[in-house]
Write an enzyme that holds these catalytic residues in place. Structure first.
Site, PDB file in Angstrom:
ATOM      1  N   TYR A  71       0.807  -1.201   0.063  1.00  0.00           N
ATOM      2  CA  TYR A  71       0.074  -0.128   0.014  1.00  0.00           C
ATOM      3  C   TYR A  71       0.900   1.183  -0.001  1.00  0.00           C
ATOM      4  O   TYR A  71       0.485   2.454  -0.697  1.00  0.00           O
ATOM      5  CB  TYR A  71      -1.053  -0.110   1.172  1.00  0.00           C
ATOM      6  CG  TYR A  71      -1.862   1.163   1.018  1.00  0.00           C
ATOM      7  CD1 TYR A  71      -3.082   0.966   0.168  1.00  0.00           C
ATOM      8  CD2 TYR A  71      -1.703   2.424   1.782  1.00  0.00           C
ATOM      9  CE1 TYR A  71      -4.055   2.085   0.190  1.00  0.00           C
ATOM     10  CE2 TYR A  71      -2.489   3.532   1.674  1.00  0.00           C
ATOM     11  CZ  TYR A  71      -3.633   3.163   0.850  1.00  0.00           C
ATOM     12  OH  TYR A  71      -4.640   4.270   0.660  1.00  0.00           O
ATOM     13  N   PHE A 123      -6.200  20.536 -25.635  1.00  0.00           N
ATOM     14  CA  PHE A 123      -6.620  19.497 -25.418  1.00  0.00           C
ATOM     15  C   PHE A 123      -7.838  19.110 -24.606  1.00  0.00           C
ATOM     16  O   PHE A 123      -8.006  19.890 -23.601  1.00  0.00           O
ATOM     17  CB  PHE A 123      -5.559  18.242 -24.993  1.00  0.00           C
ATOM     18  CG  PHE A 123      -5.864  16.651 -24.951  1.00  0.00           C
ATOM     19  CD1 PHE A 123      -5.949  16.423 -26.481  1.00  0.00           C
ATOM     20  CD2 PHE A 123      -6.395  16.143 -23.728  1.00  0.00           C
ATOM     21  CE1 PHE A 123      -6.571  14.956 -26.370  1.00  0.00           C
ATOM     22  CE2 PHE A 123      -6.816  14.857 -24.238  1.00  0.00           C
ATOM     23  CZ  PHE A 123      -7.069  14.273 -25.332  1.00  0.00           C
ATOM     24  N   THR A 124      -8.835  18.193 -24.967  1.00  0.00           N
ATOM     25  CA  THR A 124     -10.103  18.148 -24.410  1.00  0.00           C
ATOM     26  C   THR A 124     -10.054  18.170 -22.842  1.00  0.00           C
ATOM     27  O   THR A 124     -10.516  18.853 -22.083  1.00  0.00           O
ATOM     28  CB  THR A 124     -10.761  17.009 -24.749  1.00  0.00           C
ATOM     29  OG1 THR A 124     -10.055  15.557 -24.642  1.00  0.00           O
ATOM     30  CG2 THR A 124     -11.274  17.051 -26.336  1.00  0.00           C
ATOM     31  N   ASP A 215       2.761  19.424 -21.369  1.00  0.00           N
ATOM     32  CA  ASP A 215       2.024  18.290 -21.481  1.00  0.00           C
ATOM     33  C   ASP A 215       2.751  17.208 -22.176  1.00  0.00           C
ATOM     34  O   ASP A 215       2.837  17.177 -23.469  1.00  0.00           O
ATOM     35  CB  ASP A 215       0.592  18.415 -22.114  1.00  0.00           C
ATOM     36  CG  ASP A 215      -0.064  17.071 -22.302  1.00  0.00           C
ATOM     37  OD1 ASP A 215       0.555  16.010 -22.076  1.00  0.00           O
ATOM     38  OD2 ASP A 215      -1.272  17.271 -22.377  1.00  0.00           O
ATOM     39  N   LYS A 258       0.478   6.633 -23.659  1.00  0.00           N
ATOM     40  CA  LYS A 258       0.867   6.955 -24.903  1.00  0.00           C
ATOM     41  C   LYS A 258       2.289   6.584 -24.880  1.00  0.00           C
ATOM     42  O   LYS A 258       2.777   5.407 -25.190  1.00  0.00           O
ATOM     43  CB  LYS A 258       0.872   8.394 -25.286  1.00  0.00           C
ATOM     44  CG  LYS A 258      -0.751   8.855 -25.644  1.00  0.00           C
ATOM     45  CD  LYS A 258      -1.476   8.926 -24.596  1.00  0.00           C
ATOM     46  CE  LYS A 258      -2.902   9.822 -24.868  1.00  0.00           C
ATOM     47  NZ  LYS A 258      -3.792   9.552 -23.622  1.00  0.00           N
ATOM     48  N   ARG A 382     -12.265  14.252 -34.223  1.00  0.00           N
ATOM     49  CA  ARG A 382     -11.621  15.559 -33.718  1.00  0.00           C
ATOM     50  C   ARG A 382     -11.853  16.851 -34.289  1.00  0.00           C
ATOM     51  O   ARG A 382     -11.407  17.293 -34.981  1.00  0.00           O
ATOM     52  CB  ARG A 382     -10.260  15.421 -33.281  1.00  0.00           C
ATOM     53  CG  ARG A 382      -9.571  14.043 -32.740  1.00  0.00           C
ATOM     54  CD  ARG A 382      -9.371  14.427 -31.231  1.00  0.00           C
ATOM     55  NE  ARG A 382     -10.510  14.121 -30.410  1.00  0.00           N
ATOM     56  CZ  ARG A 382     -10.524  14.010 -28.986  1.00  0.00           C
ATOM     57  NH1 ARG A 382      -9.227  13.496 -28.618  1.00  0.00           N
ATOM     58  NH2 ARG A 382     -11.528  13.789 -28.358  1.00  0.00           N
ATOM     59  N   PHE A 448     -18.328  14.172 -26.500  1.00  0.00           N
ATOM     60  CA  PHE A 448     -17.898  13.492 -27.528  1.00  0.00           C
ATOM     61  C   PHE A 448     -17.625  11.944 -26.934  1.00  0.00           C
ATOM     62  O   PHE A 448     -17.995  10.989 -27.716  1.00  0.00           O
ATOM     63  CB  PHE A 448     -16.525  13.834 -28.176  1.00  0.00           C
ATOM     64  CG  PHE A 448     -15.412  13.809 -27.218  1.00  0.00           C
ATOM     65  CD1 PHE A 448     -15.041  15.003 -26.276  1.00  0.00           C
ATOM     66  CD2 PHE A 448     -14.575  12.607 -27.038  1.00  0.00           C
ATOM     67  CE1 PHE A 448     -14.174  15.293 -25.562  1.00  0.00           C
ATOM     68  CE2 PHE A 448     -13.331  13.018 -25.925  1.00  0.00           C
ATOM     69  CZ  PHE A 448     -13.020  14.165 -25.394  1.00  0.00           C
TER      70      PHE A 448
END
Ligand code: F0G
Length: 456
Positions: A71, A123-124, A215, A258, A382, A448
């Site tokens: 933990y 970015f969303t 990012d 990614k 997009r 979306f």
């Protein structure tokens, strides 16, 4: 060879189903013409996203067996932390379950009502967190990024320094908690930012006391483009380029799904001690202990190994050249796509593909649905649907109305990509028959993901 062959071989396979056309028609109708709502078992080739859909290596799977599921104080966290410190040179690492977990924490700490967050295109999820905390996102990407066929710009993700400086003069540096620099820029088409631009953005930010937060979700792809396109970097390794990139940042959010080549994971990293303590106080509320942040020990181990594997030149060359291969096939067939071809995906220009459908009838949304009907290939809208609505409830009508063909890492072969190209060409040949859509269900945020549509 023109395109790098696979720098790996197959050790395990996942059989795929191919539905009949009638079944695909039924499936997409049931999904409300939203490819996000399809069952993955009804999809042949899945180019919805490159997020969490990557194939892990044998070493990563071996790492999975080394999970220390304590933990607190998991061994795998220390491995992940060390790896991030070593690769990026950032001091503190706060693990999160994925990228938006890190965005949530960063935005809650730094974004206050009345503040502005500049960025190279939105970015969303990133913008949603900024707005939910009362901030205003301001797009400071160069104008060229919004022009889909402007192909003579090597670094279309660059920040327009004049736009950034104008914003500072207009609202005051004290109202800009940080600038968010996406490397690469997803919604511009996976477009990179040059080292020169990163350096200049950092200098201007330092001068004004504004933090630079990357990012860095697809930072290895960005480094590859710097190596192959920017003067003076040809002889540097990807690792060296990455190190220099991060010397122009005060911190970063990352979706490990990614360029971490894993299925889940993310982190927030920074150099500022005070910010780190605040982030640790919040991570326990939303994600978990600062030594796991929503990941299991085995996830963190696979992530640490994936981060290192991604720095291999042959890995990243093959990854980006697969995208280029698909993009060039479409260009040869006269299909309108975003150029230059980006790092993680080929983006179809739906405004040009379906010029008879106005943007309020969601041409990119319907194009993604039609490609699925044609072939069983799943892609992602997009465009106007993804952009959503502003505070006044008006649709953004972004300049770019795109369908993304996103390539997962190490998953599909060049033969799969031939099939995808043919599917797009077949859809293009019957484009005049295609009609627009209207919403039948629309969620207030990030519509979306769950929106449903009817044919007009
Ligand atoms: N930033 C960028 C540039 C992204 O592309 C994503 C995710 C995130 C942040 C958020 O990370 O999903 O781990 O919470 N992009 C995925 C995509 C969803 O399909 O482009 P996340």
């Amino acid at each position: 060879y023109k395109y790098m062959p696979e720098p790996y071989k197959v050790k395990m396979v996942e059989p795929l189903r191919i539905l009949e056309k009638e079944e695909r028609l039924e499936a997409i109708k049931k999904a409300g013409y939203n490819t996000f709502l399809l069952n993955s078992r009804d999809v042949y080739i899945d180019l919805l996203t490159d997020s969490g859909t990557n194939a892990m290596s044998d070493r990563q799977w071996a790492g999975i067996m080394m999970g220390d599921e304590a933990y607190a104080g998991s061994e795998n966290f220390y491995h992940l932390q060390e790896t991030v410190q070593e690769i990026m040179g950032l001091k503190y690492v706060v693990p999160t379950h994925q990228g938006r977990g890190a965005e949530n924490i960063l935005s809650q700490i730094l974004v206050k009502p009345g503040t502005y967050v500049p960025g190279n295109m939105y970015f969303t999820t990133t913008r949603a967190h900024q707005e939910m905390n009362g901030g205003t996102f301001v797009d400071v990407v160069i104008d060229d990024a919004h022009i889909s066929d402007k192909e003579d710009v090597a670094f279309k993700g660059n920040i327009d320094l004049q736009k950034y400086e104008n914003l500072i003069n207009e609202v005051g540096a004290e109202n800009i908690p940080y600038i968010c620099v996406g490397v690469t820029v997803n919604l511009a088409g996976g477009q990179p930012v040059s080292m020169k631009n990163l350096r200049e953005v950092y200098e201007l930010s330092q001068k004004n006391g504004i933090r630079v937060m990357f990012d860095c979700t697809r930072y290895v792809e960005n480094a590859y483009f710097i190596k192959t396109k920017e003067e003076g970097y040809q002889d540097k390794t990807i690792a060296e380029i990455v190190k220099e990139m991060f010397s122009y940042a005060d911190g970063a959010t990352m979706s490990g799904k990614k360029d971490g080549i894993v299925n889940i994971g993310g982190f927030l990293a920074m150099n500022e001690e005070d910010l780190y303590h605040k982030a640790c106080a919040l991570v326990v509320v939303y994600e978990g202990m600062p030594s796991y942040g929503g990941m299991s020990g085995r996830d963190m181990e696979a992530f640490a190994i994936g981060l290192k594997e991604a720095l291999d030149f042959n890995y990243i060359k093959h990854r980006v050249e697969q995208v280029e291969y698909l993009g060039n096939k479409l260009i040869e067939a006269g299909i309108p796509i975003v150029r230059p071809i980006g790092g993680h995906a080929v983006f179809l220009d739906a405004k040009k593909f379906l010029p008879h459908i106005p943007q309020n009838e969601y041409p990119a949304q319907v194009l993604a649905a039609e490609i699925y009907i044609e072939s069983g290939v799943r892609t992602m809208e997009r465009g106007n649907v993804s952009a959503g609505r502003n505070k006044e409830g008006k649709e953004y009508f972004p300049k770019l109305e795109l369908v993304r063909l996103t390539l997962p890492r190490r998953v599909y072969s060049y033969a799969h990509l031939d099939f995808v190209a043919q599917a797009i060409i077949n859809t293009y040949n019957r484009r005049d028959e295609i009609k627009g859509l209207k919403f039948s269900y629309e969620a207030p945020v990030l519509r979306f993901f769950t929106g449903r549509f009817e044919r007009l």
